[in-house]
Write an enzyme that holds these catalytic residues in place. Structure first.
Site, mmCIF file in Angstrom:
data_model
loop_
_atom_site.group_PDB
_atom_site.id
_atom_site.type_symbol
_atom_site.label_atom_id
_atom_site.label_comp_id
_atom_site.label_asym_id
_atom_site.label_seq_id
_atom_site.Cartn_x
_atom_site.Cartn_y
_atom_site.Cartn_z
ATOM 1 N N CYS A 143 -20.100 0.717 -1.544
ATOM 2 C CA CYS A 143 -20.295 -0.031 -2.801
ATOM 3 C C CYS A 143 -21.613 0.284 -3.503
ATOM 4 C CB CYS A 143 -20.191 -1.527 -2.538
ATOM 5 S SG CYS A 143 -18.530 -2.011 -2.055
ATOM 6 N N ASP A 168 0.856 -1.190 0.000
ATOM 7 C CA ASP A 168 0.000 0.000 0.000
ATOM 8 C C ASP A 168 0.888 1.234 0.000
ATOM 9 O OD1 ASP A 168 -3.267 0.226 0.969
ATOM 10 O OD2 ASP A 168 -2.072 2.061 0.916
HETATM 11 C C1 UDX Z 1 -22.375 -4.950 -0.919
HETATM 12 C C2 UDX Z 1 -22.689 -6.280 -1.600
HETATM 13 O O1 UDX Z 1 -23.645 -6.990 -0.786
HETATM 14 C C3 UDX Z 1 -21.419 -7.096 -1.772
HETATM 15 O O2 UDX Z 1 -21.699 -8.305 -2.457
HETATM 16 C C4 UDX Z 1 -20.419 -6.257 -2.578
HETATM 17 O O3 UDX Z 1 -19.194 -6.960 -2.711
HETATM 18 C C5 UDX Z 1 -20.177 -4.921 -1.902
HETATM 19 O O4 UDX Z 1 -21.416 -4.245 -1.704
HETATM 20 P P1 UDX Z 1 -21.845 -4.180 1.570
HETATM 21 O O5 UDX Z 1 -21.624 -2.810 1.030
HETATM 22 O O6 UDX Z 1 -20.888 -4.726 2.579
HETATM 23 O O7 UDX Z 1 -21.879 -5.236 0.375
HETATM 24 O O8 UDX Z 1 -23.285 -4.176 2.268
HETATM 25 P P2 UDX Z 1 -24.681 -4.927 2.101
HETATM 26 O O9 UDX Z 1 -24.793 -5.992 3.129
HETATM 27 O O10 UDX Z 1 -24.969 -5.295 0.702
HETATM 28 O O11 UDX Z 1 -25.674 -3.758 2.553
HETATM 29 C C6 UDX Z 1 -25.702 -2.536 1.813
HETATM 30 C C7 UDX Z 1 -26.688 -1.578 2.406
HETATM 31 O O12 UDX Z 1 -28.021 -2.010 2.178
HETATM 32 C C8 UDX Z 1 -26.585 -1.353 3.923
HETATM 33 O O13 UDX Z 1 -26.684 0.041 4.176
HETATM 34 C C9 UDX Z 1 -27.775 -2.097 4.478
HETATM 35 O O14 UDX Z 1 -28.233 -1.567 5.698
HETATM 36 C C10 UDX Z 1 -28.786 -1.912 3.370
HETATM 37 N N1 UDX Z 1 -29.826 -2.946 3.321
HETATM 38 C C11 UDX Z 1 -29.508 -4.246 3.103
HETATM 39 C C12 UDX Z 1 -31.171 -2.575 3.480
HETATM 40 O O15 UDX Z 1 -31.487 -1.399 3.670
HETATM 41 N N2 UDX Z 1 -32.126 -3.538 3.401
HETATM 42 C C13 UDX Z 1 -31.845 -4.854 3.191
HETATM 43 O O16 UDX Z 1 -32.771 -5.664 3.130
HETATM 44 C C14 UDX Z 1 -30.486 -5.211 3.038
#
Ligand code: UDX
Length: 462
Positions: free
Chosen positions: A287, A45
């Protein structure tokens, strides 16, 4: 938490030496997982402080299980860290690129400067055959360009292969998702046709991921463009699912229906499924929001904006959840935030993470603060990041301090510390026992029975 078993090490033959360039959530986890799989790994890094912490076995962010994995592999001597690209080029048979591709502040497209810098630093030092493996989330078409530049800059030229290998890990589950992935997607320059022998790049990747393949992860080989699209398509689908249920929540709010019962009922249909149907304040993080915006920007460049115009609505519904939650909070404190104390439980974009990037929780807290509210924020892990983003807001040392004297309590991240609260025990702390459940994660009957005024999102008022 890690329901799936860890991969066994059988199937790995001669040691491959691996570098992982970029040591954020993705890269640090990948480096530790590769070391755990038995490889010699060098994490790289440009951030010297981060590298120094990792070399001491310390993870500079919160990710359950990662500290243990990192520390044991550093101690075992399989995992080291450096800021020196010459050392990396000399060491690695394989170079994973796991740097960030944040949202460009003006265009909303993915900012590829870190990918370009990593290739620019590494490629001129590659004097022997090796494979460079891109893991960062990039706009479709990037891998083709990276390969051209890589082979032009590298003294080893065409002996440097490029593979695109998108990463699907979720924060909070990063270790399990990396050691036992749902699927492994490999994009190669020239996929072999049916009956043709496998290419060198595919063989190498099968060897690297042997423990995961043996565990049962499907291994999918395709062209670069498809592999790049798999990642953004998956995240777009997830974002769409969340915004769909949040759109239903808006309709429920207008009709007195209950979105949680609606989600439960439609989720029993296997074609729909119950996951990612939790209505609330919407999605955030590093993401989903930026990936759908970068995907729309790329579609515009490709002349297929119309194909993704629905993502504009997905993004719009998501943003509206934040503004409508602020509006509901204002209504609950009598129409004005000034002079009102608002306790915000949760700053991270989801539980089991200290990440506040594009966090709906912190965004709502900041909007109420800007509107004159006396906001006090608590989060079990994300306090330091929240304070760095909004230094002027007040931060509580514990949940009791946050609740004491509050005119309204907002639960915006469904940490077990909040869902496990006993409403009767804490009912005497606020000035007014009024709670807005932004994640529909609390038991309405219990909170109401304990004397609280409860409001959920997409749920009946009384
Ligand atoms: C996401 C993807 O799931 C993952 O596969 C990718 O590699 C990176 O982006 P992440 O950002 O860690 O992962 O979070 P994730 O669990 O997907 O949740 C994203 C957001 O959606 C969170 O803010 C969560 O609170 C929200 N969410 C999730 C909801 O509001 N409702 C749901 O039912 C599920």
């Amino acid at each position: 938490m890690h329901a799936r078993p860890r991969p066994r090490l059988a199937g790995v033959s001669a040691p491959l030496r691996i570098t992982v360039i970029g040591t954020g959530y993705l890269g640090a986890t990948h480096a530790a997982a590769m070391a755990e799989s038995g490889y010699d790994v060098l994490g790289v890094d440009v951030d010297a402080d981060k590298i120094a912490a990792l070399a001491r076995g310390e993870v500079p962010f919160y990710e359950p299980g990662l500290s243990e994995l990192l520390e044991s592999n550093v101690t075992a001597g399989r995992l080291r860290f450096t800021t020196d690209f010459a050392e990396a080029a000399d060491f690695g048979d394989l170079h994973f690129i796991g740097v960030g591709t944040p949202q460009h502040p003006r265009t909303n497209a993915a900012d590829l400067s870190q990918v370009e810098a990593a290739i620019g630093s590494l490629a001129p030092l590659l004097t022997r055959p090796c494979t460079v493996i891109g893991k960062s989330t990039v706009p479709v078409g990037t891998a083709e360009n990276v390969r051209t530049r890589l082979q032009a800059l590298a003294p080893a030229g065409a002996d440097v292969d490029l593979v695109w290998n998108p990463e699907f890990l979720r924060e909070g589950f990063a270790v399990a998702d990396t050691l036992t992935p749902d699927r492994i997607v490999i994009g190669v320059a020239t996929p072999s046709g049916p009956g043709e022998p496998r290419g060198r790049d595919e063989e190498v990747m099968r060897r690297v991921y042997a423990p995961m393949i043996e565990w049962g992860s499907p291994f999918l080989v395709m062209d670069y463009a498809t592999s790049e699209l798999v990642k953004v398509a998956a995240n777009s689908f997830l974002a769409t699912k969340i915004s769909f249920i949040n759109a239903m929540a808006e309709v429920c709010e207008a009709t007195g229906a209950d979105v949680t019962r609606l989600a439960e009922a439609i989720g029993y249909d296997e074609r729909i499924g119950s996951k990612f149907l939790r209505a609330g304040i919407g999605f955030g993080g590093g993401c989903l929001p930026k990936d759908i915006r970068a995907f729309m920007a790329r579609a515009g460049e490709l002349g297929v904006s119309d194909a993704l115009s629905f993502l504009r609505d997905v993004d719009g519904i998501n943003t509206r959840r934040r503004t409508s939650t602020v509006a509901l909070a204002r209504e609950l404190v009598g129409g004005r935030f000034v002079g009102k104390r608002i306790a915000v439980l949760g700053a991270a974009f989801k539980p089991d993470s200290d990440d506040v990037r594009d966090s709906p929780a912190l965004d709502i807290a900041a909007a109420i603060y800007t509107a004159g509210g006396d906001v006090i924020v608590h989060d079990p892990q994300a306090m330091a990041n929240a304070r760095a983003a909004y230094p002027k807001m007040t931060y509580a040392a514990d949940i009791r301090e946050a609740l004491t004297g509050a005119d309204l309590v907002l639960v915006l991240t469904e940490w077990p510390e909040y869902t496990g609260l006993d409403p009767a025990t804490v009912a005497a702390l606020p000035t007014t026992p009024s709670i807005l459940d932004g994640r529909n994660c609390l038991d309405i009957a219990r909170w109401r029975a304990a004397g609280w005024t409860y409001r959920g999102l997409g749920r009946p008022n009384a």
